[in-house]
Scaffold this active site. Structure first.
Site, short mmCIF file in Angstrom:
data_model
loop_
_atom_site.label_atom_id
_atom_site.label_comp_id
_atom_site.label_asym_id
_atom_site.label_seq_id
_atom_site.Cartn_x
_atom_site.Cartn_y
_atom_site.Cartn_z
N TYR A 144 -10.02 45.02 101.12
CA TYR A 144 -10.93 46.00 101.72
C TYR A 144 -11.87 46.46 100.62
O TYR A 144 -11.43 46.76 99.51
CB TYR A 144 -10.13 47.17 102.27
CG TYR A 144 -10.94 48.34 102.77
CD1 TYR A 144 -11.56 48.30 104.01
CD2 TYR A 144 -11.08 49.49 102.00
CE1 TYR A 144 -12.31 49.38 104.47
CE2 TYR A 144 -11.82 50.58 102.46
CZ TYR A 144 -12.42 50.51 103.70
OH TYR A 144 -13.16 51.58 104.15
N ASP A 240 -13.85 43.72 92.62
CA ASP A 240 -13.83 45.08 93.13
C ASP A 240 -12.68 45.80 92.42
O ASP A 240 -11.51 45.64 92.80
CB ASP A 240 -13.64 45.06 94.65
CG ASP A 240 -13.50 46.47 95.23
OD1 ASP A 240 -13.38 47.43 94.45
OD2 ASP A 240 -13.50 46.60 96.48
N LYS A 268 -13.55 55.71 92.37
CA LYS A 268 -12.31 56.48 92.19
C LYS A 268 -12.17 57.09 90.79
O LYS A 268 -12.81 58.08 90.50
CB LYS A 268 -11.11 55.61 92.58
CG LYS A 268 -11.20 55.18 94.07
CD LYS A 268 -9.90 54.66 94.60
CE LYS A 268 -10.01 54.06 95.98
NZ LYS A 268 -9.95 54.96 97.09
N1 HOZ Z 1 -10.16 53.88 102.27
C1 HOZ Z 1 -9.41 54.76 101.43
C2 HOZ Z 1 -8.16 54.16 100.95
N2 HOZ Z 1 -8.14 52.77 100.76
C3 HOZ Z 1 -9.07 56.03 102.13
C4 HOZ Z 1 -10.12 57.02 101.95
C5 HOZ Z 1 -9.79 58.39 102.54
O1 HOZ Z 1 -9.33 58.46 103.66
O2 HOZ Z 1 -10.02 59.37 101.86
#
Ligand code: HOZ
Length: 428
Positions: A144, A240, A268
């Protein structure tokens, strides 16, 4: 566990936001409960609006490598804010953070700051397409890369958590330009990049250690083949490292596995808990980005001074001798204790770890790709999640997400977690 206030807040939020949340996995749908509304964070702990104090293994989905409300980060953000929160003009802080990034991730010779990981991956795709003058892209099954149109094809994270089909709203004509290959399968990668379509592909994007199907570690040879074949096909390789950056090793997965991608995406940790993303890499590629070159990319809040300040403090911590190593050691200790408890209770489980990221799968055999991750017992994971919550431990509310540790997760916290886990596994 008290939850009246969270319930009240959820009812209010449902009236404002789809599903009551501003990002889908937060809704707890996959673990059968309701989300807790958070009042504050303290080191390795979260405190919710009902006053429950929980050991946090979500850490805002990864960014908080130094735990919640780290005093140096709080101070520098407050100091920066007192001088103004945004200028939409260059500041020295952007180069301060850029220097730190390049020291830690030397393949990022030139870079651009954006405001999220999703923004970084979507810009990196455009740059790869613009540079190579090709349209097709490759992604790996279960990876993802944020909610970017071209990449919402066989994606992990919330898409997998909610069991969604490839997202409605993504034009079929765009999705058709995305080829999905199996992770950890060097033969499939080799075959594709030697085919006519492979030789017409702009880029391959991969999470070098997958975090969004839970943690999946690359098998020896896989990343090496991917590097060799993309180079031979004239295809750009994009790592990524939004999750793995500064976590799998100080210099990310590329340092740990000794592979140099053409472009890297970060997010992040790089913002120390504030919204920052970054993409960068080869000088000849990045010099095609506007205004140096014709490939357009822009953002009003890019290089935001508060986020740059937090990122600098975060990366100074990362650069300290032993900082990331200590977190990795604690993660390994925790995982070993959890494995022991599963063995003691005769529960078949696999715990995958890379740096300070880990995932427990209730599975009989190794979990290393999308099909093996899908075979894990998600009902059992959901039950474990609820049992742990009752015992004060907050895991990601999905089998298909990584759990994270911070420098604040010391031996005492690990001991408490392991004890809670032993009880939870027995009760499960
Ligand atoms: N897509 C994020 C984790 N892989 C989650 C982001 C969120 O819900 O803060």
């Amino acid at each position: 566990m008290r939850s009246q206030r969270s319930q009240r807040e959820l009812a209010r939020a449902k009236n404002l936001f789809p599903g009551g949340v501003n990002s889908p996995v937060r809704a707890f749908r996959a673990v059968g409960g309701e989300p807790l509304f958070i009042a504050r964070g303290e080191g390795s702990y979260l405190v919710d609006v009902d006053g429950n104090r929980l050991i946090d293994y979500v850490l805002s989905w990864g960014p908080l490598l130094a735990g919640h409300a780290h005093p140096d980060i709080v101070k520098c953000v407050c100091d920066a804010a007192s001088h103004g929160t945004s200028f939409g003009a260059p500041t020295a802080r952007e180069s301060d953070l850029g220097d730190r990034v390049r020291r830690l991730v030397p393949s990022m010779k030139r870079m651009r700051f954006v405001s999220s990981g999703t923004e970084a991956t979507s810009a990196a795709l455009r740059v790869a397409r613009g540079f190579t003058k090709r349209e097709r892209i490759v992604k790996y099954e279960g990876c993802y890369h944020g909610a970017t149109d071209s990449l919402l094809v066989r994606a992990g994270s919330g898409v997998e958590t909610l069991g969604l089909p490839d997202s409605p709203g993504v034009p079929a004509s765009l999705a058709q330009l995305t080829t999905v290959l199996p992770f950890n399968d060097p033969d499939a990668t080799r075959a594709f990049f030697r085919s006519p379509q492979g030789r017409e592909t702009a880029c391959a994007i991969v999470e070098p250690v997958v975090g969004n199907m839970g943690v999946l570690v690359p098998r020896p040879g896989f990343l090496e083949v991917l590097r060799e074949e993309t180079r031979a096909a004239g295809t750009l390789l994009i790592f990524d490292e939004v999750m793995t950056g500064f976590r799998v090793a100080r210099g990310g997965a590329q340092e740990r596995y000794g592979i140099e991608p053409d472009l890297t995406c970060l997010g992040k940790v790089i913002g120390g808990g504030l919204p920052v993303g970054c993409f960068g890499g080869r000088e000849d590629v990045m010099e095609e980005v506007a205004p140096a070159g014709p490939i357009y990319q822009a953002g009003t809040l890019s290089g935001n001074p508060l986020a740059m300040a937090a990122g600098c403090v975060m990366l100074d911590l990362v650069s300290q001798q032993g900082f990331t190593e200590a977190i990795e050691k604690h993660t390994a200790e925790l995982c070993a204790r959890l494995r022991e408890s599963c063995a003691e209770a005769s529960v078949p489980a696999r715990i995958n770890q890379a740096g300070s990221m880990w995932t427990l799968f209730f599975a009989e055999s190794d979990v290393f790709d999308y099909p093996t991750a899908k075979q894990a017992n998600v009902k059992r994971f959901a039950a474990l999640h609820r049992e742990l919550l009752e015992r004060g431990v907050y895991l990601p509310p999905s089998q298909f997400e990584a759990a994270f540790l911070s420098s604040e997760h010391g031996p005492e916290v690990i001991d408490q977690t392991a004890n809670a886990f032993r009880e939870a596994v027995k009760a499960n």
